[in-house]
Design an enzyme around this catalytic site. Structure first.
Site, PDB file in Angstrom:
ATOM      1  N   ASP A 138       0.879  -1.154   0.000  1.00 29.42           N
ATOM      2  CA  ASP A 138       0.000   0.000   0.000  1.00 29.42           C
ATOM      3  C   ASP A 138       0.927   1.217   0.000  1.00 29.42           C
ATOM      4  O   ASP A 138       2.106   1.124   0.348  1.00 29.42           O
ATOM      5  CB  ASP A 138      -0.931   0.002   1.217  1.00 29.42           C
ATOM      6  CG  ASP A 138      -2.191   0.814   0.968  1.00 29.42           C
ATOM      7  OD1 ASP A 138      -2.163   1.686   0.084  1.00 29.42           O
ATOM      8  OD2 ASP A 138      -3.193   0.577   1.652  1.00 29.42           O
ATOM      9  N   CYS A 139       0.403   2.357  -0.389  1.00 27.27           N
ATOM     10  CA  CYS A 139       1.304   3.464  -0.730  1.00 27.27           C
ATOM     11  C   CYS A 139       2.052   4.004   0.491  1.00 27.27           C
ATOM     12  O   CYS A 139       1.440   4.410   1.474  1.00 27.27           O
ATOM     13  CB  CYS A 139       0.537   4.549  -1.457  1.00 27.27           C
ATOM     14  SG  CYS A 139       0.065   3.939  -3.077  1.00 27.27           S
TER      15      CYS A 139
END
Length: 776
Positions: free
Chosen positions: A305-306
């Site tokens: 995830d970022c």
């Protein structure tokens, strides 16, 4: 998913304000980016004939041989360029920049830098938010939507407006009604989430030429794992440690991901921000290399995830140095970093001896193999299978009709006093339409949205059939001040009243969990006042992702009908009108439990336990384990018809074969291991006759539930299968389920092992119950 802009983890106010402005400008310009009009691809041998000599450009070779050839040609610094979402270019090898981050949760989205809309393609088909599509309980619909989305994505790729890698679907279990992202998920049930995830992935990925290794676009199942808290009472996802039992992990949180990889053959899995039992998921070798890559045999790449690595270094302080963080992620089995962390720190990690270059080779090989399967290294896309797709293939009439049909199939009728719905469009001369969501556009889409082809609001949908008088009633869903007197006036003068209430992204969203599950602000006051003033039917329409405590409306006889419409997508208003006026018979069923407010008052969101604990009054979660009162239950939903069920075939006894000297022959066993040799061909059939006894044709969802014996803290009941069947009025049909004893009737024990419970199992279909004995 969160970009830096949506995380707002910046300590200094001045820096925060500056970055907020930058983020605002970036996001506000996302609709009008001037993108190139040609696709990005490697191995352009027409423009550069010398590239033809490279093995990785040779389409007659297998993917693995091509990947090996490519990786051998790269320097360490060049390899590192391909560990991040904004992958760099290597011009000497004819490889252009590639942006991995695109989104397609329920249509091609403008969230993420890989996709843009322009005058060439101003919008894409925007389907209902996932929670409503899941409420259709229609597996073929999940696939059909995926196919449309991938076709529109390929069309946009061909004109330089999209990538080929889409970080969707979200298949986390909707464990707690307060979670702001529950709207993105298929609900609370592991089987439904599994069927949705694998179905949508197949729709996105499977090619029309039958090439099993090729990809139309690459999907990604997220957020792995036990991720379902964003920001609740000071606890956020960047710092949360999800303490999960082995039992809950294996019977609740993991099954959708396993199905995505094993059944859907998904090309990617995204690890989440949170820690699970003390270890960040993106740094956990057991979860990544061990389970996804090892047990489930992922054919693809694992992505963060970022900024997840940045999170576990800077926010969770899991490692002492950034180099150690980079090494831990890669060694755990991570292949791609959404963000720049690996781009900045990997070379230093290799130099320091924390990770070998061979581990970098493994990671980039998984990434390159995915792009090879997409045809990215096959030269000019216009010469390939999907090369002729373009703007004409986006927002087609057929695609938009499917968006309307998906909304119709998902909308759930929760209450309907006899003779209330459907309304007659000829008998109603004046319809009062009231509520802050009655004439909304973007609210209908939910989050991770794209620009839709067009909107039909609830008011527009209803006004297309009858004369309407409209009043918002509140300036927004927060409804701090309600226009009670004006609303009562127009309701009193109308033949019927439709109240369109609920939530929007200001109430429930990514990074925004709810603290209560009541209708916001003065909505309840407005609804009750209007109902009391009305002389005709009163239809309450709730637009929301999560469930609401609407006990007041359920028990109020003046409120004759209640519809839950999720966030119904671009054609939501038309679909709502189709159901209210009876041109479509509602068939949606709730994919999640609706709890009373008292539930959230006593259950902290941070408690991950699914099972009840009588010692402290903890009531458990979801229909499988929750022991308390509900407002509405999982699977609830009414039709304008009645359907009867008749069981025509089901066994009374199932024998589990064991080897001769098995311990259970000499001592009493409550369960046996669901071992491979035990489970071979251990199946049986359940056959039913379903009849539509009403006067209106319609679809009906047939649920097959099982209540296992009370061993290993087993569920009260769990979903074994579901089938959606269409029946004309006064006709019947046969529905069959093939039940795999080890897969469908097993329970997970306290150590996370799958067991077949011995004793009485009860099958439920509608109001029918059938007992059967499983023994050795």
């Amino acid at each position: 998913m969160a970009s830096f802009c949506s995380q707002n983890r910046v300590p200094k106010v001045s820096v925060f304000l500056f970055l907020s402005l930058v983020c605002f400008l970036l996001f506000s310009s996302s609709h009008v980016v001037l993108a190139q009009s040609s696709p990005v691809f490697a191995c352009d041998v027409v423009s550069n004939p010398s590239l033809a000599s490279f093995g990785f450009c040779n389409t007659s070779l297998g993917v693995s041989d091509r990947v090996v050839d490519l990786v051998e040609r790269l320097t360490l610094q060049e390899k590192i360029l391909f560990l991040v979402n904004s992958a760099g270019s290597v011009s000497r090898l004819g490889i252009p920049r590639y942006e991995w981050w695109s989104e397609a949760l329920h249509g091609v989205s403008y969230v993420g830098p890989g996709t843009h809309f322009s005058s060439l393609v101003p919008g894409a088909t925007s389907f209902p938010q996932v929670i409503l599509t899941a409420a259709s309980f229609n597996s073929s619909l999940f696939v059909a939507i995926g196919k449309v989305v991938s076709t529109e994505a390929r069309a946009m790729y061909n004109v330089g407006l999209a990538g080929l890698t889409f970080w969707s679907p979200n298949i986390n279990i909707f464990r707690d009604p307060r979670w702001g992202r529950g709207q993105e998920t298929p609900g609370e049930d592991p089987l439904l989430s599994s069927k949705y995830g694998s179905g949508y992935v197949k729709g996105l990925q499977q090619r029309d030429d039958g090439n099993p290794d090729g990809l139309k676009v690459a999907a990604c199942c997220k957020h792995y794992t036990a991720y379902d808290l964003d920001n609740w009472k000071g606890v956020d996802r960047y710092h949360f440690n999800a303490v999960v039992t082995k039992q809950d992990m294996d019977d609740t949180f993991q099954p959708p991901f396993k199905s995505c990889v094993v059944d859907g053959n998904v090309a990617s899995v995204m690890c989440s921000y949170n820690k699970v039992n003390g270890i960040p998921t993106c740094a956990d070798p057991d979860l990544l290399s061990g389970v996804i890559r090892g047990e489930w045999k992922l054919n693809g790449y694992i992505v963060t995830d970022c900024d997840s690595i940045d999170v576990f270094y800077n926010s969770q302080h899991y490692t002492k140095t950034p180099e150690e963080a980079a090494a831990k992620a890669i060694l755990a089995g991570l292949d791609l970093n959404c963000g720049s962390f690996l781009g900045k720190h990997t070379e230093a990690a290799v130099t320091a001896g924390l990770v070998n270059e061979s581990a970098i080779d493994r990671a980039v090989s998984n990434n390159f193999a995915t792009l090879m399967r997409l045809g990215f290294f096959d030269g000019d896309p216009s010469k390939q299978l999907y090369g002729k797709l373009g703007p004409k293939d986006v927002c087609t009439a057929e695609n938009q009709e499917l968006a309307r049909e998906a909304a119709r199939q998902g909308i759930v009728l929760l209450k309907n006093t006899a003779g209330s719905l459907p309304l007659s469009p000829t008998a109603i001369k004046n319809l009062a339409v009231i509520g802050p969501n009655a004439n909304v556009t973007k609210t209908m889409i939910g989050n991770y949205e794209g620009t839709p082809c067009k909107y039909t609001t609830p008011l527009q949908g209803l006004a297309a059939s009858v004369a309407t008088t409209y009043l918002p009633g509140c300036s927004n869903v927060a409804c701090s001040t309600a226009q009670v007197d004006d609303a009562k006036k127009i309701a009193a003068a109308a033949d019927a009243t439709v109240l369109v209430m609920g939530a929007d992204q200001s109430i429930e969203a990514e990074s925004r969990d709810r603290v209560d599950i009541l209708l916001p602000g003065q909505q309840q006051l407005l609804i009750t006042a209007v109902a009391n003033a009305s002389t005709g039917p009163v239809i309450l329409v709730i637009m929301s992702g999560g469930g609401m405590d609407v006990s007041f409306a359920k028990t109020n006889d003046k409120i004759t009908s209640i519809l839950w419409v999720g966030y119904p997508g671009e054609a939501g208003g038309a679909a709502i009108a189709d159901i209210i006026f009876g041109s479509y018979n509602p068939s949606g069923r709730l994919p999640m439990t609706w709890y009373p407010q008292s539930y959230v008052d006593k259950v902290p969101m941070t408690n991950m336990n699914m099972r009840p604990d009588p010692s402290n009054g903890y009531p458990g979660r979801t229909y499988r384990f929750y022991t308390g009162e509900t407002v509405y239950s999982f699977g609830d939903g009414l039709s304008y018809s009645e359907f009867s069920h008749e069981l025509t075939q089901a066994p009374g006894l199932v024998s589990v074969p064991l080897e001769e000297n098995h311990v259970c022959y000499s001592s009493e066993c409550k369960s046996v291991a669901a071992a491979e040799q035990t489970c071979q061909n251990l199946t049986f059939d359940v056959h039913l006759r379903i009849k539509n006894t009403g006067t209106m044709s319609g679809s009906h969802t047939v649920f097959l539930f099982s209540t296992p014996p009370s061993v290993h803290n087993s569920p009260q009941k769990h979903l074994v299968g579901f089938e959606k069947v269409f029946l004309h009025a006064q006709t019947d049909s046969h529905v069959g389920f093939k039940v795999d004893v080890c897969k469908d009737l097993s329970v997970v024990d306290e150590l996370g092992s799958k067991k077949v419970a011995l004793g009485e199992h009860v099958l439920h279909i509608g109001s029918l119950k059938h007992s059967m004995t499983v023994r050795i």
